[in-house]
Design a protein around this motif. Structure first.
Motif, PDB file in Angstrom:
ATOM      1  N   HIS A 179       1.049  -0.806  -0.327  1.00 56.05           N
ATOM      2  CA  HIS A 179      -0.134   0.014  -0.128  1.00 56.05           C
ATOM      3  C   HIS A 179       1.070   1.222  -0.116  1.00 56.05           C
ATOM      4  CE1 HIS A 179      -3.011   3.040   0.820  1.00 56.05           C
ATOM      5  NE2 HIS A 179      -3.022   3.077   1.856  1.00 56.05           N
ATOM      6  N   LEU A 180       1.828   1.190   1.156  1.00 52.86           N
ATOM      7  CA  LEU A 180       2.849   2.887   0.836  1.00 52.86           C
ATOM      8  C   LEU A 180       3.423   2.982  -0.593  1.00 52.86           C
ATOM      9  CD1 LEU A 180       4.102   1.886   4.368  1.00 52.86           C
ATOM     10  CD2 LEU A 180       2.636   3.403   3.651  1.00 52.86           C
ATOM     11  N   HIS A 181       3.703   1.577  -1.374  1.00 51.48           N
ATOM     12  CA  HIS A 181       4.747   1.554  -2.128  1.00 51.48           C
ATOM     13  C   HIS A 181       3.808   2.070  -3.479  1.00 51.48           C
ATOM     14  CE1 HIS A 181       6.410   0.057  -5.915  1.00 51.48           C
ATOM     15  NE2 HIS A 181       7.661   0.875  -5.483  1.00 51.48           N
ATOM     16  N   SER A 182       2.663   1.803  -3.759  1.00 56.46           N
ATOM     17  CA  SER A 182       0.982   2.171  -4.671  1.00 56.46           C
ATOM     18  C   SER A 182       1.024   4.199  -4.164  1.00 56.46           C
ATOM     19  CB  SER A 182      -0.392   1.275  -4.318  1.00 56.46           C
ATOM     20  OG  SER A 182      -0.652   1.889  -3.084  1.00 56.46           O
ATOM     21  N   ARG A 183       1.533   4.157  -3.349  1.00 53.70           N
ATOM     22  CA  ARG A 183       1.184   5.758  -2.590  1.00 53.70           C
ATOM     23  C   ARG A 183       2.223   6.976  -3.223  1.00 53.70           C
ATOM     24  NH1 ARG A 183      -4.362   5.011  -1.674  1.00 53.70           N
ATOM     25  NH2 ARG A 183      -4.581   5.996  -0.151  1.00 53.70           N
ATOM     26  N   GLY A 184       3.209   5.595  -3.738  1.00 54.05           N
ATOM     27  CA  GLY A 184       4.396   6.183  -4.144  1.00 54.05           C
ATOM     28  C   GLY A 184       5.913   6.765  -3.102  1.00 54.05           C
ATOM     29  N   GLU A 187      11.030   5.498  -0.281  1.00 51.59           N
ATOM     30  CA  GLU A 187      12.105   4.884   0.842  1.00 51.59           C
ATOM     31  C   GLU A 187      10.983   4.378   2.238  1.00 51.59           C
ATOM     32  OE1 GLU A 187      15.366   6.122   1.610  1.00 51.59           O
ATOM     33  OE2 GLU A 187      15.050   6.703  -0.923  1.00 51.59           O
ATOM     34  N   ILE A 188      11.100   3.663   2.379  1.00 57.83           N
ATOM     35  CA  ILE A 188      10.798   2.744   3.521  1.00 57.83           C
ATOM     36  C   ILE A 188      10.994   2.380   4.421  1.00 57.83           C
ATOM     37  CG2 ILE A 188       8.858   0.252   3.334  1.00 57.83           C
ATOM     38  CD1 ILE A 188       7.949   2.361   1.670  1.00 57.83           C
ATOM     39  N   ALA A 189      10.410   2.476   5.704  1.00 57.60           N
ATOM     40  CA  ALA A 189      10.732   1.986   7.064  1.00 57.60           C
ATOM     41  C   ALA A 189       9.747   1.154   7.799  1.00 57.60           C
ATOM     42  CB  ALA A 189      11.150   2.588   7.677  1.00 57.60           C
ATOM     43  N   ALA A 219      15.239   0.468  -1.532  1.00 61.10           N
ATOM     44  CA  ALA A 219      16.415  -0.256  -0.961  1.00 61.10           C
ATOM     45  C   ALA A 219      16.285  -0.855  -0.360  1.00 61.10           C
ATOM     46  CB  ALA A 219      16.885   1.577  -0.631  1.00 61.10           C
ATOM     47  N   PRO A 220      17.062  -1.596   1.161  1.00 63.11           N
ATOM     48  CA  PRO A 220      16.728  -2.039   1.611  1.00 63.11           C
ATOM     49  C   PRO A 220      15.981  -1.055   3.104  1.00 63.11           C
ATOM     50  CG  PRO A 220      18.585  -3.043   1.043  1.00 63.11           C
ATOM     51  CD  PRO A 220      18.343  -1.125   0.991  1.00 63.11           C
ATOM     52  N   PRO A 247       9.420  12.757   1.169  1.00 64.87           N
ATOM     53  CA  PRO A 247       8.608  11.839   1.889  1.00 64.87           C
ATOM     54  C   PRO A 247       8.818  10.421   2.617  1.00 64.87           C
ATOM     55  CG  PRO A 247       7.778  11.401  -0.235  1.00 64.87           C
ATOM     56  CD  PRO A 247       9.243  12.168  -0.319  1.00 64.87           C
ATOM     57  N   VAL A 248       8.600   9.228   3.167  1.00 64.52           N
ATOM     58  CA  VAL A 248       9.280   8.888   4.020  1.00 64.52           C
ATOM     59  C   VAL A 248       7.865   7.795   4.196  1.00 64.52           C
ATOM     60  CG1 VAL A 248       9.549   8.573   6.062  1.00 64.52           C
ATOM     61  CG2 VAL A 248      10.132   6.952   5.811  1.00 64.52           C
ATOM     62  N   GLY A 249       7.664   6.006   4.116  1.00 64.38           N
ATOM     63  CA  GLY A 249       6.583   5.562   4.123  1.00 64.38           C
ATOM     64  C   GLY A 249       6.287   4.240   5.098  1.00 64.38           C
TER      65      GLY A 249
END
Length: 341
Positions: A179-184, A187-189, A219-220, A247-249
């Motif tokens: 879902h976070l990736h679908s919002r663009g 950068e993920i944590a 990125a990891p 932004p970060v998800g």
């Protein structure tokens, strides 16, 4: 000096609990017959004998010894439910559903909370319970290591479900990051709860988030541990955005962690969800009455524990396999859209 009356009737000695000898005497049978009948081994006895023994036991209020039943039958009427040493907001709901199934099957549930210990090591306390109680089975809600499962199974006690219940947590983590990736978000944590308890649920979810990022060429993900207190949550978020930018998800272990980060973002002057987007887990009521309303992974409790219920029904009887078949994970767990993504 003579004792003065108090105006209250003298207390009567408490009657001792009835024993199998009392039942045998009232029913006019041997103690061995009482033991066999009350443990369900009635094939060799007449209907009249069975009724007399059961009637005598009911009249005397006789309660069978769990230890005695275990010796006769090779197991007791207990089923141990092992709960991980982790925070779980809806734990009571889960326990109530599973307890009702266990009681319906004629067993008594005993809840065992796993304690913090080194990963991969067997719990001596749990093993002692299995050896002394001789349970009919052990239900693993995700707290048993492979060493635990092997040790319990080798003792002759079945562990249910027979496979490690890790698919659920992988699916939850995948729902969050997808879902976070679908919002663009690129950068993920993953945000754990800062807690001394070992967290098998969070580890499984974080691994799924990492696997998704790898598959998508991202990125990891960063891994952070968020305390549920204002300054600590702000410190963690400040360090995260300094390292990853915004932004970060953020996929969060539960709704408490997600809410702590929402308010930390406000304290740092970061916009939610434009700068910091968060997804919780469990669909807690509090997350749906705050502003911004929390995006979270929710579930129907009965559906979410259906694999455990199916394992119980398969092992001990009860409802049909069709009634207890586990639903697809995307039916049992779903994204509840709010305003934080």
């Amino acid at each position: 000096m003579a004792r003065q009356p108090t105006g209250e009737p003298p207390s009567t000695p408490r009657a001792r609990p009835a024993t199998s000898i009392d039942v045998a005497r009232l029913a006019g049978v041997s103690r061995a017959t009482v033991s066999h009948v009350l443990n369900g081994q009635i094939e060799r006895f007449s209907e009249d004998t069975v009724e007399r023994v059961r009637g005598a036991a009911a009249e005397l209020g006789y309660v069978r010894s769990a230890a005695g039943r275990a010796l006769v039958m090779g197991r007791s009427d207990f089923i141990i439910v092992v709960v991980p040493y982790a925070t779980f907001i809806r734990l009571q709901d889960v326990i109530e559903v599973i307890s009702a199934d266990i009681e319906e099957l004629g067993f008594t549930m005993v809840v065992h909370f796993d304690v913090a210990r080194g990963r991969g090591t067997a719990s001596n306390r749990l093993q002692h319970m299995v050896e002394t109680m001789r349970p009919a089975g052990v239900v693993d809600l995700g707290g048993l290591s492979l060493a635990d499962r092997e040790a319990i199974t080798e003792s002759g006690c079945p562990v249910l479900p027979r496979r490690l219940p890790s698919a659920v947590n992988r699916w939850i983590g995948t729902l969050q990051v997808r879902h976070l990736h679908s919002r663009g978000h690129t950068e993920i944590a993953y945000a754990f709860l800062a807690d001394a308890r070992d967290d098998p649920y969070g580890r499984g979810r974080a691994s799924a988030v990492a696997a998704f990022c790898e598959a998508e060429g991202l990125a990891p993900p960063s891994r952070v541990h968020v305390p549920i207190e204002p300054e600590g949550a702000r410190r963690v978020l400040r360090e995260l955005v300094q390292a990853r930018g915004w932004p970060v998800g953020i996929a969060c272990y539960n709704d408490k962690v997600a809410l702590a980060l929402v308010f930390a973002a406000k304290g740092l002057g970061l916009a939610v969800p434009a700068d910091v987007a968060v997804v919780g887990v469990e669909g807690a009521d509090i997350g749906q009455v705050v502003s911004p309303r929390l995006t979270t992974v929710a579930s129907d409790v009965a559906d979410s524990v259906r694999p455990f219920r199916a394992a119980l029904a398969s092992a001990y009887g009860g409802r049909s396999a069709a009634d207890d078949a586990a639903p697809p994970l995307d039916d049992a767990f779903f994204l509840l859209l709010g305003e934080t993504t």
